[in-house]
Structures are given as structure tokens and as C-alpha cells.
Write a protein that holds these residues in place. Sequence first.
Motif, short mmCIF file in Angstrom:
data_model
loop_
_atom_site.label_atom_id
_atom_site.label_comp_id
_atom_site.label_asym_id
_atom_site.label_seq_id
_atom_site.Cartn_x
_atom_site.Cartn_y
_atom_site.Cartn_z
N GLY A 297 -22.23 27.83 -26.36
CA GLY A 297 -21.32 28.41 -25.38
C GLY A 297 -21.78 28.41 -23.93
O GLY A 297 -21.20 29.13 -23.10
N ARG B 186 -21.79 27.58 -20.18
CA ARG B 186 -20.61 27.21 -19.40
C ARG B 186 -21.00 26.55 -18.08
O ARG B 186 -22.00 26.92 -17.45
CB ARG B 186 -19.73 28.43 -19.14
CG ARG B 186 -19.05 28.95 -20.40
CD ARG B 186 -17.76 29.70 -20.11
NE ARG B 186 -17.95 30.84 -19.22
CZ ARG B 186 -18.39 32.03 -19.63
NH1 ARG B 186 -18.70 32.23 -20.89
NH2 ARG B 186 -18.53 33.01 -18.77
N GLU C 234 -16.96 24.74 -21.58
CA GLU C 234 -17.82 25.54 -22.45
C GLU C 234 -18.33 24.67 -23.58
O GLU C 234 -17.55 24.04 -24.30
CB GLU C 234 -17.02 26.72 -23.01
CG GLU C 234 -17.85 27.67 -23.84
CD GLU C 234 -16.99 28.71 -24.53
OE1 GLU C 234 -16.82 29.81 -23.95
OE2 GLU C 234 -16.45 28.41 -25.60
#
Length: 371
Positions: free
Chosen positions: A77, A79, A72
Motif C-alpha cells: 500500500g 502511495r 497505491e
Amino acid sequence: MKNNDNFVLRNTWYYALPSNQIKPGMMISRIFLGEPVLLVRDRDGKVSAMQDICPHRAVPLSCGRFDGQEVECCYHGWRFNSGGRCIAIPSLVEEQQMDLSRFDVQSYAVREAQGNIWIYMTDPNNPQPASEMEIPVIPGFDERSLRGASLRSRSVSQTDAARMPTHQFVEVVKFPCFVDHAVVGLMDPAHSPYVHRAWWWRNEQLHEEVKQFDASPYGFTMRRHRLPANGGRLYWLIGGGVPETEISFRLPGVRIEETTINNHRVVNLTAVTPISDTETEVTFALYWTLPWVGFFKPLIHVLVRTFLGQDRTVVEKQQIGLKYNPVLRLIKDSDMQAQWYYQLKREYARSVAERREFVNPVKGQILRWRA
Ligand code: FES
Ligand SMILES: [Fe+2]
């Protein structure tokens, strides 16, 4: 040879790191051939590698988190799975679902065997599949044969391989030089009496050496021969028998030295990895079948560190002269292996560029030198 002809070989496997440096659930950020690489070992023990740059705003992915399955990014954030596939962009709302494959990170082929992790570095201008050239493997030291008959019936999973590195000793040293100088230093038979001068290694007198060399896959091999009493002092000490040795070299910078003492073997794998144009990593791994050699591990450690330190010190001095870009003179026969290295490297690069089979330029011959 003018040293500005230098180039780094691509579309080939390089030593990445020893298996035991990366445990399940861990990620490690490294530079190989000037490229930032993130290595991860997932919960199942499988090692993967991807570019360590987030495709969104270029923050290194290694600044984020790895949960044993997904990486991540620390910035927004995003991923990625261990294959580098983008699997989530948290800021997207329900109606904004899009094809995330546009945001995949470049991945690298990785192989793990015998306690070593190798990475395949392609040429971005002419990428070739990793299957063409295999990683170097030392016969007789596979995961299975070392772990006893009870495991023989089932195949060894990646996790098992990761938990059971099969080299018993490994040392990694950074050399402040371009890769070629580290490789040539590995195969240079004439420097030992000057650089590795020590009571336990060699005496002061030079001896004439006569060795038969043959072409071998992507390199050449110094044919198996008996170790002379002086050069093999260490082995005489630990082995008691008449030691025999065989040394082979293969592209891009792998040297395997196998010494047999009675029915036992001690094998040294040395691998050279370019980090940048001015930095090279040298990994020295030892394998042995003599169980009590482990007893001498602390001593081996000191000897190997001293030995590699001597090589590094002379390479540091070499950098002083290389700054002026001098023409370097190669002589026969003690520099023949260096010449073969340059020939092999050029031929490999050419064969890849021309998409044809590699033709080993080495012709078997006897080399003579004093060392
Ligand atoms: S920079 Fe990585 S998610 Fe934005
Ligand atoms: Fe050396």
C-alpha cells in the motif's frame, strides 16, 4: 554497415501514445526502450509518467490502484503522487516517521500536444535535461486554432487538450524489429514499387525521381514539390487541385509529410518508438483541414492498415536474414536518407556525450533515384 553497431538514442523525446488512449483517472503500463513505464492522467487531465516498479519489493505499480491523484501499490500500500514522490507508507507507526523522499520512484518528463503524448527517455549514465530538444509540433494544428475563436481569449488547459485531441486519425502498429530498420524503412524511397504494389498506389513502371533535400532541425527535409500524377492519385481523387508535398525527418524517428491541396492541408506524422531491441512501435497520425475528409475515415483506415501491414511483412522477412548478422550495403542516392539517419544519430549521441551543440551533418543536395 555492420548491424551490431546498433544503439538506441537516448536523451530524446519518443512518441508514447495517442492522447485519447488515456482518460482522466486512468493509468497505463508500457515498455519504452526496455524500461517499464507507468503513465497516469490525473483528474485535472495532466499526464505524468514514472517507473512501473515499486521501490519497496518491485511489484509493478500498475498492479495497484490509481484514484486520479495517487498510485497505491497492491503489495503493502505504499502511495506515490503522479510525480513519483512517495507520500505514504501505511506500515509506519507514529514514532517511525521518516524522510519519504528516499523512496521516490523515478519519473519521466512528459509532454502532450496535438493529440500526442511524448516521453523523454534519458541516458541513465549521462542524463541531460529535456529542454534541449523539443517535441515535434505541426504548425497550424495547435489546440486553439482548431477550436474556434470563442476560446481564443483564454489559454487551453491540459484537460482541454486531453479532451480535444487534434489529430483526426491515428493507427499504432508493432514492427518485430530493431528501431533502425523501422526508421530506415520510413524513409526508403526505393521499396514502394515492390512493397506497396497496389492499383490505387502506384503503377508498375519505375520513374526517375529528382528531389532537393535540405538540412532541417535534427534532420532533413525533402523540399516542397508537386506530386506526380501517379504517386498522388489518392490526393488527386480527394483534392481536385494540384497537390504539393514536403517531407521532413527528424531524430529520433519522426517523419512529417505535409500535402497542400489548394488552401487545404493534409499532414501525416509518423513516429517510431523502440520498445525493446526486437520490437518497435510505429504510430501513424493524420491531420487535415478539409472537413469532409472525415467522411472517408473508414476507407483511410483500410488503406493505412494495408500500407503499414505491407511494411511490417517485409520487415518480418528482413529479420530472417538479419539473424546471421550480415554486412548491409547502402547505395547512392536511394539510401542517402538512411545514411543521413545514421549520421544524425551518431552526431546526436556524440554531441550529448561531449556536452556540446548538435551540428547537423546533412549537407543540402539533390538526390536522384528510380521508383
Ligand atoms: S512492494 Fe510495493 S508497497 Fe511493498
Ligand atoms: Fe513503406
